[in-house]
Design a protein around this motif. Sequence first.
Motif, PDB file in Angstrom:
ATOM      1  N   UNK A  72       0.628   7.017   7.639  1.00  0.00           N
ATOM      2  CA  UNK A  72      -0.426   6.444   8.466  1.00  0.00           C
ATOM      3  C   UNK A  72      -1.359   7.561   8.906  1.00  0.00           C
ATOM      4  N   UNK A  73      -2.647   7.348   8.655  1.00  0.00           N
ATOM      5  CA  UNK A  73      -3.688   8.247   9.143  1.00  0.00           C
ATOM      6  C   UNK A  73      -4.495   7.463  10.168  1.00  0.00           C
ATOM      7  N   UNK A  74      -4.520   7.959  11.379  1.00  0.00           N
ATOM      8  CA  UNK A  74      -5.316   7.326  12.426  1.00  0.00           C
ATOM      9  C   UNK A  74      -6.754   7.815  12.289  1.00  0.00           C
ATOM     10  N   UNK A  75      -7.674   6.865  12.291  1.00  0.00           N
ATOM     11  CA  UNK A  75      -9.108   7.161  12.275  1.00  0.00           C
ATOM     12  C   UNK A  75      -9.676   6.450  13.504  1.00  0.00           C
ATOM     13  N   UNK A  76      -9.965   7.221  14.548  1.00  0.00           N
ATOM     14  CA  UNK A  76     -10.291   6.614  15.834  1.00  0.00           C
ATOM     15  C   UNK A  76     -11.455   7.310  16.525  1.00  0.00           C
ATOM     16  N   UNK A  77     -12.105   6.575  17.371  1.00  0.00           N
ATOM     17  CA  UNK A  77     -13.141   7.131  18.225  1.00  0.00           C
ATOM     18  C   UNK A  77     -12.558   7.789  19.464  1.00  0.00           C
ATOM     19  N   UNK A  78     -11.265   7.627  19.676  1.00  0.00           N
ATOM     20  CA  UNK A  78     -10.607   8.255  20.819  1.00  0.00           C
ATOM     21  C   UNK A  78     -10.453   9.747  20.523  1.00  0.00           C
ATOM     22  N   UNK A  79     -11.238  10.556  21.190  1.00  0.00           N
ATOM     23  CA  UNK A  79     -11.290  11.981  20.870  1.00  0.00           C
ATOM     24  C   UNK A  79     -10.447  12.857  21.794  1.00  0.00           C
ATOM     25  N   UNK A 134      -4.708  11.183  23.315  1.00  0.00           N
ATOM     26  CA  UNK A 134      -4.636  10.111  22.320  1.00  0.00           C
ATOM     27  C   UNK A 134      -4.082  10.631  20.999  1.00  0.00           C
ATOM     28  N   UNK A 135      -4.542  11.808  20.604  1.00  0.00           N
ATOM     29  CA  UNK A 135      -4.064  12.407  19.361  1.00  0.00           C
ATOM     30  C   UNK A 135      -2.569  12.694  19.428  1.00  0.00           C
ATOM     31  N   UNK A 136      -2.132  13.295  20.524  1.00  0.00           N
ATOM     32  CA  UNK A 136      -0.709  13.614  20.687  1.00  0.00           C
ATOM     33  C   UNK A 136       0.145  12.342  20.677  1.00  0.00           C
ATOM     34  N   UNK A 137      -0.340  11.321  21.356  1.00  0.00           N
ATOM     35  CA  UNK A 137       0.410  10.058  21.420  1.00  0.00           C
ATOM     36  C   UNK A 137       0.560   9.448  20.033  1.00  0.00           C
ATOM     37  N   UNK A 138      -0.534   9.384  19.271  1.00  0.00           N
ATOM     38  CA  UNK A 138      -0.480   8.791  17.926  1.00  0.00           C
ATOM     39  C   UNK A 138       0.422   9.602  17.004  1.00  0.00           C
ATOM     40  N   UNK A 139       0.321  10.917  17.062  1.00  0.00           N
ATOM     41  CA  UNK A 139       1.169  11.759  16.220  1.00  0.00           C
ATOM     42  C   UNK A 139       2.637  11.643  16.632  1.00  0.00           C
ATOM     43  N   UNK A 140       2.898  11.539  17.930  1.00  0.00           N
ATOM     44  CA  UNK A 140       4.274  11.358  18.408  1.00  0.00           C
ATOM     45  C   UNK A 140       4.851  10.020  17.962  1.00  0.00           C
ATOM     46  N   UNK A 141       3.988   9.018  17.789  1.00  0.00           N
ATOM     47  CA  UNK A 141       4.446   7.706  17.327  1.00  0.00           C
ATOM     48  C   UNK A 141       4.634   7.663  15.808  1.00  0.00           C
ATOM     49  N   UNK A 199       0.809  -1.215   0.000  1.00  0.00           N
ATOM     50  CA  UNK A 199       0.000   0.000   0.000  1.00  0.00           C
ATOM     51  C   UNK A 199       0.846   1.269   0.000  1.00  0.00           C
ATOM     52  N   UNK A 200       0.191   2.365  -0.363  1.00  0.00           N
ATOM     53  CA  UNK A 200       0.804   3.681  -0.275  1.00  0.00           C
ATOM     54  C   UNK A 200       0.316   4.445   0.955  1.00  0.00           C
ATOM     55  N   UNK A 201      -0.716   3.905   1.644  1.00  0.00           N
ATOM     56  CA  UNK A 201      -1.283   4.564   2.816  1.00  0.00           C
ATOM     57  C   UNK A 201      -1.953   3.531   3.717  1.00  0.00           C
ATOM     58  N   UNK A 202      -1.903   3.795   5.016  1.00  0.00           N
ATOM     59  CA  UNK A 202      -2.582   2.962   6.001  1.00  0.00           C
ATOM     60  C   UNK A 202      -3.540   3.836   6.806  1.00  0.00           C
ATOM     61  N   UNK A 203      -4.816   3.442   6.830  1.00  0.00           N
ATOM     62  CA  UNK A 203      -5.802   4.046   7.727  1.00  0.00           C
ATOM     63  C   UNK A 203      -5.928   3.113   8.913  1.00  0.00           C
ATOM     64  N   UNK A 204      -5.665   3.607  10.107  1.00  0.00           N
ATOM     65  CA  UNK A 204      -5.517   2.753  11.277  1.00  0.00           C
ATOM     66  C   UNK A 204      -6.409   3.188  12.428  1.00  0.00           C
ATOM     67  N   UNK A 205      -7.234   2.265  12.895  1.00  0.00           N
ATOM     68  CA  UNK A 205      -8.004   2.474  14.119  1.00  0.00           C
ATOM     69  C   UNK A 205      -7.085   2.178  15.302  1.00  0.00           C
ATOM     70  N   UNK A 206      -7.341   2.786  16.441  1.00  0.00           N
ATOM     71  CA  UNK A 206      -6.508   2.533  17.617  1.00  0.00           C
ATOM     72  C   UNK A 206      -7.075   1.442  18.507  1.00  0.00           C
ATOM     73  N   UNK A 212      -7.811  11.584  12.655  1.00  0.00           N
ATOM     74  CA  UNK A 212      -9.211  11.917  12.431  1.00  0.00           C
ATOM     75  C   UNK A 212     -10.061  11.233  13.493  1.00  0.00           C
ATOM     76  N   UNK A 213     -11.042  11.964  14.017  1.00  0.00           N
ATOM     77  CA  UNK A 213     -11.923  11.430  15.048  1.00  0.00           C
ATOM     78  C   UNK A 213     -13.240  11.005  14.405  1.00  0.00           C
ATOM     79  N   UNK A 214     -13.649   9.767  14.709  1.00  0.00           N
ATOM     80  CA  UNK A 214     -14.927   9.252  14.215  1.00  0.00           C
ATOM     81  C   UNK A 214     -16.072   9.926  14.957  1.00  0.00           C
ATOM     82  N   UNK A 215     -17.171  10.130  14.299  1.00  0.00           N
ATOM     83  CA  UNK A 215     -17.421   9.818  12.889  1.00  0.00           C
ATOM     84  C   UNK A 215     -16.753  10.851  11.992  1.00  0.00           C
ATOM     85  N   UNK A 216     -16.138  10.381  10.934  1.00  0.00           N
ATOM     86  CA  UNK A 216     -15.392  11.235  10.015  1.00  0.00           C
ATOM     87  C   UNK A 216     -16.267  11.564   8.810  1.00  0.00           C
ATOM     88  N   UNK A 217     -16.481  12.841   8.533  1.00  0.00           N
ATOM     89  CA  UNK A 217     -17.192  13.185   7.298  1.00  0.00           C
ATOM     90  C   UNK A 217     -16.398  12.663   6.097  1.00  0.00           C
TER      91      UNK A 217
END
Length: 139
Positions: free
Chosen positions: A89-96, A100-107, A57-64, A113-118
């Motif tokens: 990697x784009x995180x798509x998570x219900x963790x708002x 959580x956002x800082x941790x994922x971006x730091x990793x 793949x060229x991209x990963x959409x990842x739930x946490x 993106x926070x679900x529900x995502x338009x």
Amino acid sequence: MVLYPSDPADGRVRVVVVEDDNANRLFFADYLTFTGFEVLALPHGLDLEQQLKAFQPQLLLLDLGLPEIDGYTLLKQIRSSPVWRHLPVVVVSGYAFAEDQHRALALGAQRYLVKPVPLQQLTQTVYAVLQLPQSRDCP
């Protein structure tokens, strides 16, 4: 245009979606397929590196919040892999929560993106991360 690790022969960009919720997984996969991407949708992250190797793949959409192995652990594994460390990697998570956002971006996630995502936001994010030109016809 930045594609990793290789351009597909048919010109379609390959995206892996790792999402344990069946409805969300099918929704994201169907929508991304409709917009012209080739999609591999997985219900968990077990054997993710083998799936990435096979699909390229060229991209990963990842739930946490995944069963057996969470998205944070998968993100750490991807960033420590010599082959996949540069995979966007784009995180798509219900963790708002901001934590959580800082941790994922730091990793190493490029976006969070926070679900529900338009759907328009999902599409714009995928195009932006991959540096693809977005045509006026795209949803």
